[in-house]
Design a protein around this motif. Structure first.
Motif, short mmCIF file in Angstrom:
data_model
loop_
_atom_site.label_atom_id
_atom_site.label_comp_id
_atom_site.label_asym_id
_atom_site.label_seq_id
_atom_site.Cartn_x
_atom_site.Cartn_y
_atom_site.Cartn_z
N GLY A 107 7.56 -10.50 -13.35
CA GLY A 107 6.76 -10.45 -12.52
C GLY A 107 6.41 -8.98 -12.20
N ILE A 108 5.30 -8.87 -11.27
CA ILE A 108 4.68 -7.40 -10.80
C ILE A 108 4.42 -7.75 -9.67
N ILE A 109 4.78 -6.72 -8.87
CA ILE A 109 4.40 -6.36 -7.31
C ILE A 109 3.78 -4.86 -7.29
N SER A 110 2.28 -4.81 -7.03
CA SER A 110 1.50 -3.65 -7.11
C SER A 110 1.22 -3.25 -5.82
N ASP A 111 1.71 -2.07 -5.14
CA ASP A 111 1.06 -1.51 -3.95
C ASP A 111 0.00 -0.60 -3.99
N ASN A 112 -1.12 -1.28 -4.15
CA ASN A 112 -2.41 -0.44 -4.33
C ASN A 112 -2.65 0.22 -5.68
#
Length: 350
Positions: A107-112
Motif C-alpha cells: 500500500g502507498i501513503i503519499s503526502d503531496n
C-alpha cells in the motif's frame, strides 16, 4: 504467521511540515502491525531517518522546490519550474513502480507527492489543500490538484469536520469528487503540564531562501527582546548544534521529543503559519504570532483567517517589529479539540 503488510510512506520535501505530520501515521502503522517503508528526499528524508532509524528508507527524485527572493515572484517561479516538476513526477512514478516490485509494497501513503501511486495497489493521498489558492488562477490550480487527487483511491484530510476546523476553505470546498476522509488534526505532540522556561520560542522551517531571510531578520530583532528565547532554525543537519547568544538559546534542529518538550515549556510561539505548525500548536494550546512565508497564498490565507477569528495575530515579514509580539495579549490562542482517530478502521483500506 502472516508477514506484515508493507506500506510506503512518502512525504513531500517542502519544509518539514509534510514529513512531521507523517510521523503519527508511521507510528500508528507500527502499532497496528504494519511495516512502514519511508521514501522522500532532502531534509524531509533526513528527519524521518533520524526519527525512525530502524525502518527502511529510500530516496525519491527531488522536486527542488525553492521560493523566489521576492514575494511577488513566487507564482511566476512555479510556472517556470513546472516543466521540471512534470519530469520529476514521471521519474517518481517509475521509481515507485520499481519499489513496489523490489520491496513488495502492499500500500502507498503519499503526502503531496503526485507521482507516488500505483494502479495495482491501494494508494492514498494526504493533503489539507483540496482547494489550492494561487490568486486569480485559484480555479485552475484547484482543478489541476483535484484531478491529480482523483487518481488515488482515497484522500485523507488532516483537519476537523465542522465549523471549528483549521484549514477553512482550503480543506472544505463545497464540491469535491474524490473519496475523502477527515482525520482530525494530525500531530506527533501531546500537551504536558510543565513549568514554563522560555518566554518566547521561535520555530522556523520552510524552503530557502525565505527561511534564511527570516532567521537573519529575527536574530537581529530579538536583541531588543526582554526575556528568555529558544530559537530553532529548522535546519536538519548531520549533527545537532546548540549555541547561546546572550539571552537566546539556539538549535539548528530538534527531534520530535525535544520539540514537544520545548514547545510545552514556552509561553509564546513565533513561527510561519504553516499548516502542520498550526495543528501542533492547537494540540498544545499555545498562543502564537505568525509571519507567513512571503508570496505563499496558503500561509497568508491561514494567518489572516486565524487573526480574523481571534486566535492569533500575524504580520508580513518585511513589516515585523519585535514590539508587535504584545498583540498576542488580545488574542485567545489555540484550544485543542478532543478527538480520537480510529487507525485500525482507517488502515483497513490496505
Amino acid at each position: 504467521m502472516n508477514a506484515k503488510k508493507r506500506i510506503l510512506v512518502a512525504p513531500l520535501n517542502w519544509g518539514l511540515g509534510h514529513a512531521t505530520r507523517c510521523i503519527p501515521i508511521i507510528n500508528a502503522l507500527l502499532a497496528n502491525g504494519f511495516e512502514p517503508i519511508i521514501a522522500s528526499d532532502g531534509i524531509a528524508l533526513e528527519l524521518l531517518k533520524k526519527e525512525f532509524p530502524k525502518l527502511s528508507a529510500f530516496e525519491l527524485p527531488s522536486y527542488n522546490i525553492t521560493y523566489s527572493k521576492k514575494a511577488n515572484g513566487f507564482k511566476i517561479k512555479l510556472i517556470k519550474d513546472s516543466p521540471h516538476l512534470l519530469k520529476t513526477i514521471k521519474r517518481e512514478k517509475k521509481v515507485v513502480e520499481t519499489f513496489v516490485e523490489t520491496e513488495a509494497i502492499d500500500g502507498i501513503i503519499s503526502d503531496n507527492r503526485f507521482g507516488v501511486r500505483h494502479k495495482a495497489i491501494t494508494s492514498v493521498f494526504i493533503t489539507h489543500q483540496l482547494r489550492v489558492l494561487s490568486g486569480n488562477t485559484t480555479w485552475l490550480s484547484s482543478k489541476l490538484h483535484q484531478k491529480i487527487i482523483s487518481k488515488f483511491n482515497e484522500c485523507w484530510v488532516p483537519d476537523h469536520l465542522g465549523v471549528n476546523n483549521l484549514s477553512g476553505e482550503l480543506g472544505h470546498p463545497k464540491k469535491f469528487v474524490a473519496p475523502i476522509k477527515y482525520l482530525g488534526a494530525l500531530t506527533r505532540f501531546k500537551k504536558q503540564d510543565i513549568a514554563k522556561v522560555y518566554d518566547l520560542m521561535v520555530l522556523l522551517s520552510g524552503p530557502e531562501p525565505q527561511r534564511t531571510f527570516l532567521e537573519e531578520k529575527l536574530m537581529n530583532d530579538l536583541q531588543q527582546y526582554n526575556g528568555n528565547v529558544l530559537f530553532v532554525k529548522g535546519k536538519v543537519e548531520s549533527e545537532q548544534q546548540k549555541t547561546i547568544m546572550n539571552h537566546i538559546l539556539i538549535y539548528n534542529y530538534m527531534t520530535s521529543d525535544q520539540l514537544e518538550t520545548a514547545i510545552n515549556k514556552s509561553e509564546l510561539i513565533l513561527s510561519r503559519s504553516g499548516y502542520t505548525t498550526i495543528m501542533d500548536l492547537e494540540k498544545l494550546e499555545k498562543k502564537a504570532f505568525f509571519i507567513p512565508t512571503p508570496g505563499q497564498f496558503e500561509q497568508e490565507y491561514l494567518a489572516k483567517r486565524l487573526s480574523s477569528i481571534g486566535i492569533a495575530p500575524y504580520c508580513n515579514q518585511n513589516d515585523f517589529e519585535i514590539n508587535m509580539l504584545s498583540e498576542m495579549d488580545e488574542f485567545s490562542g489555540f484550544k485543542s479539540q478532543e478527538y480520537e482517530l480510529n487507525y485500525k478502521k482507517l488502515f483497513s483500506l490496505f
